[in-house]
Design a protein around this motif. Structure first.
Motif, PDB file in Angstrom:
ATOM      1  N   GLU A 250       0.827  -1.207   0.000  1.00 53.75           N
ATOM      2  CA  GLU A 250       0.000   0.000   0.000  1.00 53.75           C
ATOM      3  C   GLU A 250       0.857   1.252   0.000  1.00 53.75           C
ATOM      4  O   GLU A 250       0.395   2.335  -0.345  1.00 53.75           O
ATOM      5  N   GLU A 251       2.128   1.126   0.387  1.00 46.69           N
ATOM      6  CA  GLU A 251       3.010   2.296   0.424  1.00 46.69           C
ATOM      7  C   GLU A 251       3.376   2.775  -0.969  1.00 46.69           C
ATOM      8  O   GLU A 251       3.957   3.841  -1.130  1.00 46.69           O
ATOM      9  N   GLU A 252       3.024   1.996  -2.005  1.00 48.12           N
ATOM     10  CA  GLU A 252       3.349   2.391  -3.355  1.00 48.12           C
ATOM     11  C   GLU A 252       2.383   3.428  -3.899  1.00 48.12           C
ATOM     12  O   GLU A 252       2.521   3.858  -5.035  1.00 48.12           O
ATOM     13  N   LEU A 253       1.338   3.778  -3.112  1.00 44.63           N
ATOM     14  CA  LEU A 253       0.451   4.853  -3.554  1.00 44.63           C
ATOM     15  C   LEU A 253       1.258   6.120  -3.740  1.00 44.63           C
ATOM     16  O   LEU A 253       1.879   6.619  -2.815  1.00 44.63           O
ATOM     17  N   CYS A 254       1.221   6.644  -4.938  1.00 43.16           N
ATOM     18  CA  CYS A 254       2.052   7.821  -5.217  1.00 43.16           C
ATOM     19  C   CYS A 254       1.366   9.075  -4.738  1.00 43.16           C
ATOM     20  O   CYS A 254       0.149   9.133  -4.645  1.00 43.16           O
ATOM     21  N   ASP A 255       2.145  10.075  -4.440  1.00 48.74           N
ATOM     22  CA  ASP A 255       1.634  11.368  -4.007  1.00 48.74           C
ATOM     23  C   ASP A 255       1.511  12.258  -5.228  1.00 48.74           C
ATOM     24  O   ASP A 255       2.506  12.605  -5.853  1.00 48.74           O
ATOM     25  N   LEU A 256       0.266  12.594  -5.561  1.00 45.19           N
ATOM     26  CA  LEU A 256       0.047  13.456  -6.719  1.00 45.19           C
ATOM     27  C   LEU A 256       0.026  14.914  -6.308  1.00 45.19           C
ATOM     28  O   LEU A 256      -0.648  15.730  -6.913  1.00 45.19           O
ATOM     29  N   LEU A 299     -11.687   8.650  -2.551  1.00 45.99           N
ATOM     30  CA  LEU A 299     -10.738   9.537  -3.213  1.00 45.99           C
ATOM     31  C   LEU A 299      -9.786  10.172  -2.208  1.00 45.99           C
ATOM     32  O   LEU A 299      -8.628  10.454  -2.526  1.00 45.99           O
ATOM     33  N   ALA A 300     -10.255  10.380  -0.986  1.00 45.17           N
ATOM     34  CA  ALA A 300      -9.406  10.980   0.047  1.00 45.17           C
ATOM     35  C   ALA A 300      -8.199  10.114   0.362  1.00 45.17           C
ATOM     36  O   ALA A 300      -7.202  10.606   0.912  1.00 45.17           O
ATOM     37  N   GLN A 301      -8.240   8.836   0.023  1.00 52.19           N
ATOM     38  CA  GLN A 301      -7.144   7.924   0.318  1.00 52.19           C
ATOM     39  C   GLN A 301      -6.111   7.847  -0.805  1.00 52.19           C
ATOM     40  O   GLN A 301      -5.130   7.122  -0.698  1.00 52.19           O
ATOM     41  N   SER A 302      -6.340   8.599  -1.884  1.00 59.21           N
ATOM     42  CA  SER A 302      -5.481   8.428  -3.057  1.00 59.21           C
ATOM     43  C   SER A 302      -4.187   9.231  -2.985  1.00 59.21           C
ATOM     44  O   SER A 302      -3.148   8.769  -3.440  1.00 59.21           O
ATOM     45  N   CYS A 303      -4.223  10.438  -2.427  1.00 55.62           N
ATOM     46  CA  CYS A 303      -3.012  11.258  -2.345  1.00 55.62           C
ATOM     47  C   CYS A 303      -3.246  12.409  -1.375  1.00 55.62           C
ATOM     48  O   CYS A 303      -4.385  12.682  -0.976  1.00 55.62           O
ATOM     49  N   LYS A 304      -2.177  13.095  -1.012  1.00 56.48           N
ATOM     50  CA  LYS A 304      -2.273  14.169  -0.020  1.00 56.48           C
ATOM     51  C   LYS A 304      -3.097  15.345  -0.533  1.00 56.48           C
ATOM     52  O   LYS A 304      -3.882  15.938   0.216  1.00 56.48           O
ATOM     53  N   LEU A 305      -2.931  15.686  -1.820  1.00 61.03           N
ATOM     54  CA  LEU A 305      -3.671  16.817  -2.371  1.00 61.03           C
ATOM     55  C   LEU A 305      -5.173  16.557  -2.306  1.00 61.03           C
ATOM     56  O   LEU A 305      -5.950  17.400  -1.821  1.00 61.03           O
ATOM     57  N   LEU A 306      -5.597  15.397  -2.796  1.00 62.70           N
ATOM     58  CA  LEU A 306      -7.024  15.105  -2.814  1.00 62.70           C
ATOM     59  C   LEU A 306      -7.560  14.817  -1.414  1.00 62.70           C
ATOM     60  O   LEU A 306      -8.726  15.049  -1.138  1.00 62.70           O
ATOM     61  N   HIS A 307      -6.710  14.315  -0.533  1.00 62.15           N
ATOM     62  CA  HIS A 307      -7.134  14.131   0.866  1.00 62.15           C
ATOM     63  C   HIS A 307      -7.486  15.473   1.476  1.00 62.15           C
ATOM     64  O   HIS A 307      -8.499  15.609   2.187  1.00 62.15           O
ATOM     65  N   GLN A 308      -6.675  16.488   1.178  1.00 65.28           N
ATOM     66  CA  GLN A 308      -6.952  17.829   1.705  1.00 65.28           C
ATOM     67  C   GLN A 308      -8.275  18.348   1.179  1.00 65.28           C
ATOM     68  O   GLN A 308      -9.089  18.896   1.935  1.00 65.28           O
ATOM     69  N   HIS A 309      -8.528  18.154  -0.100  1.00 63.15           N
ATOM     70  CA  HIS A 309      -9.777  18.648  -0.697  1.00 63.15           C
ATOM     71  C   HIS A 309     -10.982  17.847  -0.217  1.00 63.15           C
ATOM     72  O   HIS A 309     -12.042  18.418   0.079  1.00 63.15           O
ATOM     73  N   CYS A 310     -10.818  16.535  -0.144  1.00 63.07           N
ATOM     74  CA  CYS A 310     -11.958  15.687   0.228  1.00 63.07           C
ATOM     75  C   CYS A 310     -12.344  15.831   1.698  1.00 63.07           C
ATOM     76  O   CYS A 310     -13.465  15.470   2.076  1.00 63.07           O
ATOM     77  N   CYS A 311     -11.443  16.308   2.521  1.00 64.51           N
ATOM     78  CA  CYS A 311     -11.735  16.490   3.945  1.00 64.51           C
ATOM     79  C   CYS A 311     -12.081  17.932   4.296  1.00 64.51           C
ATOM     80  O   CYS A 311     -12.282  18.251   5.476  1.00 64.51           O
ATOM     81  N   ASP A 312     -12.159  18.774   3.293  1.00 65.10           N
ATOM     82  CA  ASP A 312     -12.507  20.180   3.532  1.00 65.10           C
ATOM     83  C   ASP A 312     -13.944  20.257   4.042  1.00 65.10           C
ATOM     84  O   ASP A 312     -14.870  19.736   3.401  1.00 65.10           O
ATOM     85  N   PRO A 313     -14.200  20.883   5.189  1.00 67.06           N
ATOM     86  CA  PRO A 313     -15.566  20.967   5.727  1.00 67.06           C
ATOM     87  C   PRO A 313     -16.576  21.596   4.770  1.00 67.06           C
ATOM     88  O   PRO A 313     -17.781  21.348   4.899  1.00 67.06           O
ATOM     89  N   LEU A 314     -16.102  22.378   3.794  1.00 68.39           N
ATOM     90  CA  LEU A 314     -17.035  22.972   2.831  1.00 68.39           C
ATOM     91  C   LEU A 314     -17.678  21.917   1.934  1.00 68.39           C
ATOM     92  O   LEU A 314     -18.710  22.184   1.310  1.00 68.39           O
TER      93      LEU A 314
END
Length: 617
Positions: A250-256, A299-314
């Motif tokens: 699972e560590e092979e998930l790349c950071d986009l 989608l929040a589990q795919s990369c740091k960028l999308l995790h930030q967006h997917c967890c945004d309270p908005l």
């Protein structure tokens, strides 16, 4: 096959087994391999099919009938058919409260929630218990009038008649489909092809969507067929493995996180994410707003960028968890809690039953997320108790809409806490056990109420007193549902319409103590010029003078139900339709002076009006 091809297939098979070994024991993997290689079949004992009708109706979201009788109630689904194979409108059948789309057009209808999955069609449900748990082989539903509303059939691992219920309650979908409309309203026996499940069940759930129906769907009985032992020749199936899911770790998930990275020499290196993070933050948020809740969490589990967006309270200002009622738990709420700090509209309807949600989990979520909440939908939430309503009253100071429809297991004392929600504008208490003291307290402090539903609230002793309080405290009331209130008189109605002149919707269906001879309906028509919906269902005394007064005083009328009256003629209806050009729904079922010929004539003159005339064979 060539040697390189054999080598490639061997490597692929090895990777599959490694992937399988991470989700199970080595023994399971080897057993799986041997089963596939030898083609072995697990021989199961032969079992005789059992046929059984519903033993007990356990729960439901609504019904047309009264809480104190059997006519048109869900309880008619217990036992063998009462009506089938006959077709038509029969009191011995089970009928849900609404049909069509007209109710969605009313001012009292709640706004739809964003992110509702396209495949979630259910509007109502009924849960049925059977005598013996079986592995289902067929489910048969006897539909006797306007069939086609069933959209989902589910089975549960929980045995409602067992003294030792399981800790883990599972629901499996046996069949699902889109809303349909049968070619005729005639009776039929509905038996869709169902999926086989891995556990025995004696608890079924039917979910319906009546939006395409021209009239009320009527159900007569349900048969569950099944066997007591697992079906024979159960072939072991190797888990399906996606070729894209074969990474060794699972560590092979790349950071986009960026389209470019700085190399060791400061040179820019392209990472190939298509410049996604160059998009404005707001545009990415807009794109993600079209995802369903499960997709957003994945989608929040795919990369740091999308995790930030997917967890945004908005992304979580609106949250409908009703489509996921079968899987929602305290852990689910805990997972979402940090994301919902700006939550404004929450739909928990149908959730939490049979121990899935507890006071602890619900309280924790509400304390963290209730501050900005303005709308809370909680119909059929049987985990609710007085402590839960107290938590709502303490944590949701801005709450404007509260729906407790069919929360019929709440103790009467619990409703007193609602009076602390002084900003309420919409309150739905349909089929609850609220009593007179509590409703009077609510009306005393919640003066901003615009929409109030007290349909089938049979424990309120004197509706005249309630009507008087409404007239005095809630003068901006827009809609009022008093469906099946048993003791409202002409005095209470006169006081109500004199004080609440802003009323646009008024449901007085099945209110037997109102009599046209007192002039109450004519006074109503003169007092409510903004009236758009009026239900006088099953009031035998409605007459031509009442209809003529509506024609003169209510030009905005859109929905009128006078089912069952014997004193209204075709001439007064024609005058009404001429004077009220916005009418789209007129129910004249069982009106003795309005026969099929009259309906056909009026339909020809006013083609935009849906004139309902039910029949019985």
């Amino acid at each position: 096959l060539s040697f390189p091809m054999l080598t490639l297939l061997s490597m692929f098979y090895y990777i599959c087994l490694r992937r399988r070994s991470r989700s199970g024991t080595r023994g399971e993997a080897l057993t799986s391999r041997r089963a596939v290689e030898s083609g072995q079949r697990a021989a199961m004992p032969v079992s005789v099919e059992v046929e059984q009708y519903t033993k007990e109706v356990l729960d439901f979201s609504s019904h047309y009938g009264s809480e104190n009788s059997m006519s048109y109630t869900m309880w008619n689904l217990a036992g063998a058919p009462n009506v089938y194979p006959s077709s038509g409108d029969f009191t011995q059948t089970a009928v849900f409260r609404a049909y069509g789309t007209w109710w969605e057009q009313c001012a009292s209808a709640p706004r739809p929630f964003r992110r509702t999955p396209k495949g979630f069609y259910s509007q109502d449900y009924v849960e049925l218990g059977f005598e013996e748990p079986v592995y289902p082989t067929a489910v048969e539903v006897f539909e006797t009038y306007y069939p086609g509303a069933i959209v989902q059939i589910l089975a549960c691992s929980y045995n409602p008649f067992s003294q030792n219920p399981p800790t883990d309650v599972r629901w499996e979908v046996l069949w699902s489909g889109e809303p349909t409309k049968a070619l005729t309203p005639q009776a039929r026996q509905f038996s869709p092809k169902i999926k086989h499940i891995s556990f025995p069940t004696n608890l079924l759930r039917l979910e319906v969507n009546s939006s395409l129906m021209d009239y009320y769907t009527e159900l007569d009985a349900v048969i569950l067929r099944g066997v007591k032992e697992k079906p024979m020749l159960a072939l072991y199936k190797m888990p399906i493995i996606d070729i894209n899911d074969l990474s060794d770790s699972e560590e092979e998930l790349c950071d986009l996180g960026g389209p470019f990275r700085q190399g060791a020499e400061g040179k820019t290196q392209k990472t190939g994410n298509g410049y996604f993070d160059r998009l404005p933050y707001e545009l990415i948020q807009l794109i993600l707003s079209h995802l369903t809740l499960p997709d957003l969490c994945r989608l929040a589990q795919s990369c740091k960028l999308l995790h930030q967006h997917c967890c945004d309270p908005l992304q979580y200002t609106q949250l409908s968890l009703q489509p996921y009622w079968a899987r929602l738990s305290d852990a689910s709420l805990g997972h979402l809690q940090s994301r919902c700090t700006l939550l404004q509209r929450l739909n928990l309807s149908w959730t939490g039953n049979r121990g899935a949600l507890t006071l602890t989990g619900f309280s924790s979520f509400m304390k963290a997320c209730g501050l900005s909440l303005v709308c809370l939908e909680m119909s059929c939430c049987h985990f609710l108790n007085e402590a839960c309503l107290e938590v709502i009253s303490q944590t949701c100071p801005r709450l404007q809409e509260l729906n407790l429809s069919s929360c019929d297991r709440l103790h009467p004392q619990a409703f007193t806490h609602i009076s602390k929600l002084t900003r309420l504008r919409r309150l739905v208490l349909y089929r609850t056990k609220i009593e007179q003291t509590a409703i009077l307290s609510i009306l005393t402090f919640c003066m901003e109420l615009r929409h109030l539903n007290l349909g089938s609230c049979v424990r309120i002793e004197d509706y005249d007193v309630v009507a008087s309080m409404l007239a005095a405290r809630c003068r901006s009331l827009c809609s009022l549902d008093l469906w099946r209130c048993r003791n409202l008189t002409d005095r209470g109605l006169a006081e109500l319409v004199s004080g609440c002149r802003m009323l646009e919707e008024l449901d007085l269906g099945w209110c037997p103590t109102l009599q046209s001879s007192t002039g109450c309906f004519q006074h109503l028509a003169r007092s409510l010029p903004r009236l758009r919906k009026l239900f006088l269902t099953a009031n035998r005394t409605v007459c031509d003078s009442d209809i003529e007064e509506l024609a003169a005083g209510c030009p905005s009328l859109q929905h009128l139900d006078i089912l069952g009256t014997r004193l209204v003629s075709s001439a007064s209806l024609k005058k009404l339709l001429q004077s009220c050009p916005r009418i789209v729904l007129l129910d004249v079922s069982f009106c003795s002076q309005i026969d099929v010929r009259v309906v056909q004539e009026l339909s020809g003159l006013f083609p935009n009006v849906a004139i309902k005339k039910s029949f019985t064979h």
